[in-house]
Design a protein around this motif. Sequence first.
Motif, PDB file in Angstrom:
ATOM      1  N   MET A 116       0.813  -1.120  -0.109  1.00  0.00           N
ATOM      2  CA  MET A 116      -0.091   0.215  -0.029  1.00  0.00           C
ATOM      3  C   MET A 116       0.930   1.282  -0.205  1.00  0.00           C
ATOM      4  O   MET A 116       1.815   1.319   0.787  1.00  0.00           O
ATOM      5  N   THR A 117       0.640   2.159  -0.943  1.00  0.00           N
ATOM      6  CA  THR A 117       1.481   3.311  -1.048  1.00  0.00           C
ATOM      7  C   THR A 117       0.697   4.498  -1.090  1.00  0.00           C
ATOM      8  O   THR A 117      -0.385   4.493  -1.573  1.00  0.00           O
ATOM      9  N   THR A 118       1.281   5.490  -0.423  1.00  0.00           N
ATOM     10  CA  THR A 118       0.417   6.654  -0.582  1.00  0.00           C
ATOM     11  C   THR A 118       0.830   7.470  -1.798  1.00  0.00           C
ATOM     12  O   THR A 118       1.807   7.094  -2.549  1.00  0.00           O
ATOM     13  N   THR A 119      -0.076   8.409  -2.558  1.00  0.00           N
ATOM     14  CA  THR A 119       0.249   9.030  -3.774  1.00  0.00           C
ATOM     15  C   THR A 119       1.081  10.230  -3.241  1.00  0.00           C
ATOM     16  O   THR A 119       1.325  10.747  -2.178  1.00  0.00           O
ATOM     17  N   THR A 120       1.658  10.678  -4.335  1.00  0.00           N
ATOM     18  CA  THR A 120       2.723  11.920  -4.160  1.00  0.00           C
ATOM     19  C   THR A 120       1.359  12.960  -3.930  1.00  0.00           C
ATOM     20  O   THR A 120       0.965  13.331  -5.127  1.00  0.00           O
ATOM     21  N   ASN A 121       1.755  13.988  -3.191  1.00  0.00           N
ATOM     22  CA  ASN A 121       0.935  15.093  -3.063  1.00  0.00           C
ATOM     23  C   ASN A 121       1.548  16.180  -3.208  1.00  0.00           C
ATOM     24  O   ASN A 121       2.682  16.441  -2.635  1.00  0.00           O
ATOM     25  N   ILE A 122       0.666  17.247  -4.039  1.00  0.00           N
ATOM     26  CA  ILE A 122       1.428  18.767  -4.070  1.00  0.00           C
ATOM     27  C   ILE A 122       1.043  19.277  -2.492  1.00  0.00           C
ATOM     28  O   ILE A 122       2.129  19.767  -2.391  1.00  0.00           O
ATOM     29  N   ALA A 123      -0.011  19.050  -2.396  1.00  0.00           N
ATOM     30  CA  ALA A 123      -0.392  19.559  -0.933  1.00  0.00           C
ATOM     31  C   ALA A 123      -0.697  18.485   0.065  1.00  0.00           C
ATOM     32  O   ALA A 123      -1.342  17.346  -0.339  1.00  0.00           O
ATOM     33  N   ALA A 124      -0.286  18.589   1.393  1.00  0.00           N
ATOM     34  CA  ALA A 124      -0.645  17.684   2.155  1.00  0.00           C
ATOM     35  C   ALA A 124      -2.198  17.384   2.219  1.00  0.00           C
ATOM     36  O   ALA A 124      -2.873  18.408   2.165  1.00  0.00           O
ATOM     37  N   ILE A 125      -2.781  16.215   2.602  1.00  0.00           N
ATOM     38  CA  ILE A 125      -4.190  15.871   2.660  1.00  0.00           C
ATOM     39  C   ILE A 125      -4.461  16.335   4.251  1.00  0.00           C
ATOM     40  O   ILE A 125      -3.865  15.860   5.105  1.00  0.00           O
ATOM     41  N   ASN A 126      -5.274  17.393   4.278  1.00  0.00           N
ATOM     42  CA  ASN A 126      -5.867  17.917   5.612  1.00  0.00           C
ATOM     43  C   ASN A 126      -7.354  17.860   5.562  1.00  0.00           C
ATOM     44  O   ASN A 126      -8.028  18.861   5.563  1.00  0.00           O
ATOM     45  N   ILE A 127      -8.111  16.497   5.859  1.00  0.00           N
ATOM     46  CA  ILE A 127      -9.507  16.331   5.812  1.00  0.00           C
ATOM     47  C   ILE A 127      -9.873  15.815   7.417  1.00  0.00           C
ATOM     48  O   ILE A 127     -10.886  15.739   7.457  1.00  0.00           O
ATOM     49  N   GLY A 128      -8.893  16.256   8.135  1.00  0.00           N
ATOM     50  CA  GLY A 128      -9.434  16.072   9.646  1.00  0.00           C
ATOM     51  C   GLY A 128      -9.210  14.563  10.128  1.00  0.00           C
ATOM     52  O   GLY A 128      -9.745  14.044  10.949  1.00  0.00           O
ATOM     53  N   ILE A 129      -8.419  13.678   9.129  1.00  0.00           N
ATOM     54  CA  ILE A 129      -8.123  12.277   9.667  1.00  0.00           C
ATOM     55  C   ILE A 129      -6.646  12.299   9.543  1.00  0.00           C
ATOM     56  O   ILE A 129      -6.084  12.435   8.386  1.00  0.00           O
ATOM     57  N   SER A 130      -6.201  11.698  10.511  1.00  0.00           N
ATOM     58  CA  SER A 130      -4.543  11.587  10.532  1.00  0.00           C
ATOM     59  C   SER A 130      -4.120  10.618   9.662  1.00  0.00           C
ATOM     60  O   SER A 130      -4.768   9.489   9.042  1.00  0.00           O
ATOM     61  N   GLU A 131      -2.915  10.813   9.267  1.00  0.00           N
ATOM     62  CA  GLU A 131      -2.120   9.749   8.389  1.00  0.00           C
ATOM     63  C   GLU A 131      -2.354   8.187   8.807  1.00  0.00           C
ATOM     64  O   GLU A 131      -2.472   7.400   7.891  1.00  0.00           O
ATOM     65  N   GLY A 132      -2.125   8.076  10.115  1.00  0.00           N
ATOM     66  CA  GLY A 132      -2.012   6.696  10.565  1.00  0.00           C
ATOM     67  C   GLY A 132      -3.516   6.169  10.232  1.00  0.00           C
ATOM     68  O   GLY A 132      -3.689   5.154  10.002  1.00  0.00           O
ATOM     69  N   ASP A 133      -4.678   6.843  10.669  1.00  0.00           N
ATOM     70  CA  ASP A 133      -5.843   6.560  10.655  1.00  0.00           C
ATOM     71  C   ASP A 133      -6.551   6.258   9.185  1.00  0.00           C
ATOM     72  O   ASP A 133      -6.980   5.286   8.819  1.00  0.00           O
ATOM     73  N   ARG A 134      -5.795   7.251   8.423  1.00  0.00           N
ATOM     74  CA  ARG A 134      -6.098   6.900   6.889  1.00  0.00           C
ATOM     75  C   ARG A 134      -5.579   5.652   6.389  1.00  0.00           C
ATOM     76  O   ARG A 134      -6.103   5.029   5.731  1.00  0.00           O
ATOM     77  N   LYS A 135      -4.384   5.521   6.882  1.00  0.00           N
ATOM     78  CA  LYS A 135      -3.777   3.903   6.534  1.00  0.00           C
ATOM     79  C   LYS A 135      -4.367   2.895   6.882  1.00  0.00           C
ATOM     80  O   LYS A 135      -4.804   2.002   6.151  1.00  0.00           O
ATOM     81  N   ASP A 136      -4.957   2.850   8.089  1.00  0.00           N
ATOM     82  CA  ASP A 136      -5.576   2.069   8.700  1.00  0.00           C
ATOM     83  C   ASP A 136      -6.828   1.551   7.968  1.00  0.00           C
ATOM     84  O   ASP A 136      -7.499   0.675   7.743  1.00  0.00           O
ATOM     85  N   ILE A 137      -7.760   2.708   7.545  1.00  0.00           N
ATOM     86  CA  ILE A 137      -8.926   2.916   6.832  1.00  0.00           C
ATOM     87  C   ILE A 137      -8.768   2.096   5.589  1.00  0.00           C
ATOM     88  O   ILE A 137      -9.420   1.280   5.124  1.00  0.00           O
ATOM     89  N   VAL A 138      -7.536   2.645   4.913  1.00  0.00           N
ATOM     90  CA  VAL A 138      -7.368   2.177   3.513  1.00  0.00           C
ATOM     91  C   VAL A 138      -6.917   0.446   3.369  1.00  0.00           C
ATOM     92  O   VAL A 138      -7.176  -0.076   2.785  1.00  0.00           O
ATOM     93  N   GLU A 139      -6.449   0.004   4.445  1.00  0.00           N
ATOM     94  CA  GLU A 139      -6.060  -1.351   4.463  1.00  0.00           C
ATOM     95  C   GLU A 139      -7.478  -2.217   4.603  1.00  0.00           C
ATOM     96  O   GLU A 139      -7.333  -2.905   3.792  1.00  0.00           O
ATOM     97  N   GLY A 140      -8.497  -1.675   5.243  1.00  0.00           N
ATOM     98  CA  GLY A 140      -9.728  -2.281   5.118  1.00  0.00           C
ATOM     99  C   GLY A 140     -10.492  -2.340   3.734  1.00  0.00           C
ATOM    100  O   GLY A 140     -10.957  -3.108   3.309  1.00  0.00           O
ATOM    101  N   LEU A 141     -10.294  -0.807   3.292  1.00  0.00           N
ATOM    102  CA  LEU A 141     -10.785  -0.715   1.907  1.00  0.00           C
ATOM    103  C   LEU A 141     -10.444  -1.502   0.840  1.00  0.00           C
ATOM    104  O   LEU A 141     -11.090  -1.696   0.030  1.00  0.00           O
ATOM    105  N   SER A 142      -9.005  -1.898   1.243  1.00  0.00           N
ATOM    106  CA  SER A 142      -8.443  -2.369   0.016  1.00  0.00           C
ATOM    107  C   SER A 142      -8.802  -3.909  -0.052  1.00  0.00           C
ATOM    108  O   SER A 142      -9.129  -4.628  -0.951  1.00  0.00           O
ATOM    109  N   LYS A 143      -9.162  -4.487   1.137  1.00  0.00           N
ATOM    110  CA  LYS A 143      -9.653  -5.802   1.269  1.00  0.00           C
ATOM    111  C   LYS A 143     -11.129  -5.864   0.686  1.00  0.00           C
ATOM    112  O   LYS A 143     -11.437  -6.734  -0.153  1.00  0.00           O
ATOM    113  N   LEU A 144     -11.920  -4.685   0.939  1.00  0.00           N
ATOM    114  CA  LEU A 144     -13.262  -4.604   0.658  1.00  0.00           C
ATOM    115  C   LEU A 144     -13.164  -4.571  -1.235  1.00  0.00           C
ATOM    116  O   LEU A 144     -14.131  -5.215  -1.679  1.00  0.00           O
ATOM    117  N   LEU A 145     -12.305  -3.750  -1.632  1.00  0.00           N
ATOM    118  CA  LEU A 145     -12.168  -3.631  -3.137  1.00  0.00           C
ATOM    119  C   LEU A 145     -11.948  -4.977  -3.822  1.00  0.00           C
ATOM    120  O   LEU A 145     -12.443  -5.239  -4.675  1.00  0.00           O
TER     121      LEU A 145
END
Length: 162
Positions: A1-30
């Motif tokens: 699982m890799t992050t995308t290259t960002n021009i600006a940091a993602i700031n949607i109110g969800i920490s990087e660690g939490d986003r990573k954990d969420i994406v792990e579950g979403l990747s299995k769902l996908l």
Amino acid sequence: MTTTTNIAAINIGISEGDRKDIVEGLSKLLADTYTLYLKTHYFHWNVTGPMFQTLHLMFETQYQELAIAVDDIAERIRVLGYTAPGSYSAYAELSSIAETRDVPEATDMIRLMVEANEAVVRTARQAFPAAEKAADESTVDLLTERMRTHEKTAWMLRSLLQ
């Protein structure tokens, strides 16, 4: 699982660690959703017997809905700043749904579809804690809709076996 290259940091109110954990579950769902999509399309093409018309049309409706779901899940992964998995080998590693290589009888197709839809429900349910912990309502909404859809599909398929 890799992050995308960002021009600006993602700031949607969800920490990087939490986003990573969420994406792990979403990747299995996908992976489960895509595997189910393939299985459904395969059965649509190859179903035979007295239930042909009913199942052929039912499977078509289901794989069309799954195609949209795959896109929605992958796009949510992208919103969260990660690359969505997209290879057969990645899906094989991540999916909880077994591949079907032979052409089962129609009633066996139905049973396999019930099992696969319920597997997607379980995978979505397992992804909930990370999304809830992060107060990621968008992902929670997506997971809820996927569960609702697959629970109803499993019920409808199971009804054909009674």
